[in-house]
Design a protein around this motif. Structure first.
Motif, PDB file in Angstrom:
ATOM      1  N   GLY A  74    -126.024 -15.936  14.472  1.00 59.50           N
ATOM      2  CA  GLY A  74    -125.529 -14.586  14.719  1.00 59.50           C
ATOM      3  C   GLY A  74    -124.458 -14.123  13.756  1.00 59.50           C
ATOM      4  O   GLY A  74    -124.109 -12.939  13.730  1.00 59.50           O
ATOM      5  N   ASP A  75    -123.906 -15.044  12.951  1.00 64.06           N
ATOM      6  CA  ASP A  75    -122.875 -14.659  11.974  1.00 64.06           C
ATOM      7  C   ASP A  75    -123.481 -13.818  10.856  1.00 64.06           C
ATOM      8  O   ASP A  75    -124.626 -14.017  10.446  1.00 64.06           O
ATOM      9  N   SER A  76    -122.694 -12.891  10.355  1.00 59.65           N
ATOM     10  CA  SER A  76    -123.042 -12.123   9.162  1.00 59.65           C
ATOM     11  C   SER A  76    -121.791 -12.027   8.311  1.00 59.65           C
ATOM     12  O   SER A  76    -120.669 -12.258   8.795  1.00 59.65           O
ATOM     13  N   LEU A  77    -121.950 -11.688   7.049  1.00 58.94           N
ATOM     14  CA  LEU A  77    -120.785 -11.534   6.189  1.00 58.94           C
ATOM     15  C   LEU A  77    -119.839 -10.478   6.741  1.00 58.94           C
ATOM     16  O   LEU A  77    -118.615 -10.637   6.723  1.00 58.94           O
ATOM     17  N   TYR A  78    -120.407  -9.389   7.252  1.00 58.82           N
ATOM     18  CA  TYR A  78    -119.577  -8.311   7.797  1.00 58.82           C
ATOM     19  C   TYR A  78    -118.767  -8.812   8.989  1.00 58.82           C
ATOM     20  O   TYR A  78    -117.562  -8.567   9.093  1.00 58.82           O
ATOM     21  N   GLU A  79    -119.422  -9.546   9.900  1.00 53.68           N
ATOM     22  CA  GLU A  79    -118.753 -10.057  11.093  1.00 53.68           C
ATOM     23  C   GLU A  79    -117.668 -11.081  10.727  1.00 53.68           C
ATOM     24  O   GLU A  79    -116.565 -11.087  11.295  1.00 53.68           O
ATOM     25  N   VAL A 121    -115.087  -9.501  -0.173  1.00 48.36           N
ATOM     26  CA  VAL A 121    -114.183 -10.551  -0.635  1.00 48.36           C
ATOM     27  C   VAL A 121    -114.771 -11.924  -0.329  1.00 48.36           C
ATOM     28  O   VAL A 121    -114.767 -12.835  -1.163  1.00 48.36           O
ATOM     29  N   VAL A 122    -115.309 -12.079   0.886  1.00 47.69           N
ATOM     30  CA  VAL A 122    -115.937 -13.344   1.271  1.00 47.69           C
ATOM     31  C   VAL A 122    -117.123 -13.631   0.356  1.00 47.69           C
ATOM     32  O   VAL A 122    -117.299 -14.760  -0.129  1.00 47.69           O
ATOM     33  N   LYS A 123    -117.913 -12.620   0.097  1.00 44.19           N
ATOM     34  CA  LYS A 123    -119.105 -12.786  -0.740  1.00 44.19           C
ATOM     35  C   LYS A 123    -118.731 -13.176  -2.167  1.00 44.19           C
ATOM     36  O   LYS A 123    -119.289 -14.120  -2.743  1.00 44.19           O
ATOM     37  N   THR A 167    -127.497 -13.051   2.637  1.00 47.35           N
ATOM     38  CA  THR A 167    -128.176 -13.979   3.543  1.00 47.35           C
ATOM     39  C   THR A 167    -127.365 -15.254   3.722  1.00 47.35           C
ATOM     40  O   THR A 167    -126.911 -15.860   2.741  1.00 47.35           O
ATOM     41  N   LEU A 168    -127.174 -15.663   4.977  1.00 46.15           N
ATOM     42  CA  LEU A 168    -126.423 -16.878   5.287  1.00 46.15           C
ATOM     43  C   LEU A 168    -127.328 -17.895   5.970  1.00 46.15           C
ATOM     44  O   LEU A 168    -128.350 -17.534   6.557  1.00 46.15           O
TER      45      LEU A 168
END
Length: 397
Positions: free
Chosen positions: A309-314, A325-327, A336-337
């Motif tokens: 359920g995790d996404s970069l936005y979350e 920044v995370v990306k 895609t994670l």
């Protein structure tokens, strides 16, 4: 450790060019092996095989080692152990700090996790110092000295390094002697076949590496002057320093700085220490000294393990930073994670505040709300029980 790098600058090329036979005798004596072992038929066969069929592979290994061999050789000499042990590393890893075995042995000296930690190497979330050519060499020297103190002969120390202390002790008891020619008996098989050939491989590599006739005779002239000076330098930076900050100060791409520091698991130094030694090209040291400005310590790093359920936005929202920044920080080419993928999240160092307990709250629900482990939450609040009451105050990051 810095002294080793200063010494390495004055070393001559790491190939010995003394009389071939004299050199072979010297190597055997340094390992406590009788010089009659020069006539061992399997040893002679190994040399012929390498000389005739695998010369290019062998020369490539020598070339790979030029970056750190002068320093490693000097460390071995200063420690007073046989210089032939340089070729123990060559036998173990082909002079590759990236070497990894199916048995989980890692690095130039192929340390297992337990043994690496026992002799002072840090292996944790942030770093695997088995891949650090200098620190792993320090550990290997300590290990070999320990084995020599135990067995009394250097060739036994080398065999124990390969197959373990217990196996060598059992072999000596079964054979009724610690004589090398007896322990290597192919019919009795006192030690594994790999170990029976281990000493022979070290001697073969020491012999051929020290033979100018062999090197020049196989078009390896270009190797004769390599390894005569240091190619990388140690620098001390604060814990949590990003490799990008080091790269900016030296004008190097980040990927080059990472190549010099493959023992770092991420693109920053361990944040849980005050300072840490990293390596850069030797000719960039003055640039680093002039341009590097330590961080003000306001940034910290979290290792986030991706869950369903995790996404970069979350993830970005949870830590209070942009998902971009995370990306960018993790060099991701897409959004895609993968489940269990580890992401490094740079954030401002945490402060704490008081959360007022509401009706229906539990310590578990509060820990999930603020993304902190239950045990850590209890530690922060000096709690010995999970019982809480409405109106009470809980310290949270």
């Amino acid at each position: 450790m810095l002294a080793f790098f200063l010494c390495a600058n004055t070393l001559f090329a790491y190939f010995v060019t003394e009389n071939n036979y004299t050199q072979q005798q010297r190597v055997l004596k340094s390992l406590d092996i009788d010089t009659s072992f020069l006539n061992d038929p399997i040893l002679l066969s190994m040399r012929d095989d390498l000389d005739l069929y695998r010369t290019r592979h062998f020369l490539n290994i020598l070339e790979r080692g030029y970056q750190f061999v002068p320093i490693v050789r000097q460390m071995i000499a200063d420690a007073g152990i046989p210089d032939a042990f340089l070729y123990l590393a060559m036998t173990e890893s082909n002079f590759s700090a990236r070497a990894y075995s199916s048995a989980r042995a890692v690095g130039l000296w192929q340390f297992m996790p337990y043994t690496g930690r026992k002799f002072g190497l840090v292996i944790d979330e942030y770093v695997d110092e088995r891949r650090d050519p200098i620190k792993s060499t320090e550990a290997a020297i300590k290990f070999l000295q320990y084995l020599h103190d135990d067995f009394g002969k250097w060739y036994l120390a080398a065999m124990a390094y390969n197959c373990g202390e217990g196996r060598v002790r059992r072999a000596i008891i079964e054979a009724g002697t610690d004589e090398l020619s007896v322990l290597l008996d192919p019919n009795k098989k006192y030690v594994p076949r790999e170990t029976r050939n281990y000493i022979r491989k070290i001697l073969t590599m020491a012999h051929l590496s020290g033979s100018a006739d062999f090197i020049i005779g196989h078009d390896g002239d270009y190797l004769m002057n390599q390894g005569s000076s240091s190619t990388f330098a140690p620098i001390i930076v604060p814990g949590g320093t990003t490799l990008s900050d080091i790269a900016k100060s030296t004008g190097l791409p980040v990927k080059i700085v990472k190549e010099y520091n493959i023992h770092l698991n991420y693109f920053f130094t361990p944040p849980n220490v005050k300072e840490y030694v990293v390596y850069i090209p030797y000719d960039k040291k003055s640039l680093f000294t002039q341009n590097f400005k330590p961080s003000d310590g306001s940034e910290a790093f979290y290792v986030h393990v991706v869950k369903k359920g995790d996404s970069l936005y979350e993830i970005g929202r949870r830590y209070g930073i942009s998902y971009k920044v995370v990306k960018d920080f993790n060099n991701l080419s897409s959004n895609t994670l993968r489940i269990n993928q580890k992401l490094i999240v740079p954030v401002a160092k945490p402060t704490t505040k008081h959360y007022v307990v509401r009706q229906g709250d539990t310590l578990g629900s509060i820990s999930r709300k603020f993304n902190i482990g239950l045990n850590e939450l209890m530690r922060l609040n000096n709690l010995t029980s999970t019982v809480i009451h409405p109106g009470g105050k809980i310290v949270v990051p």
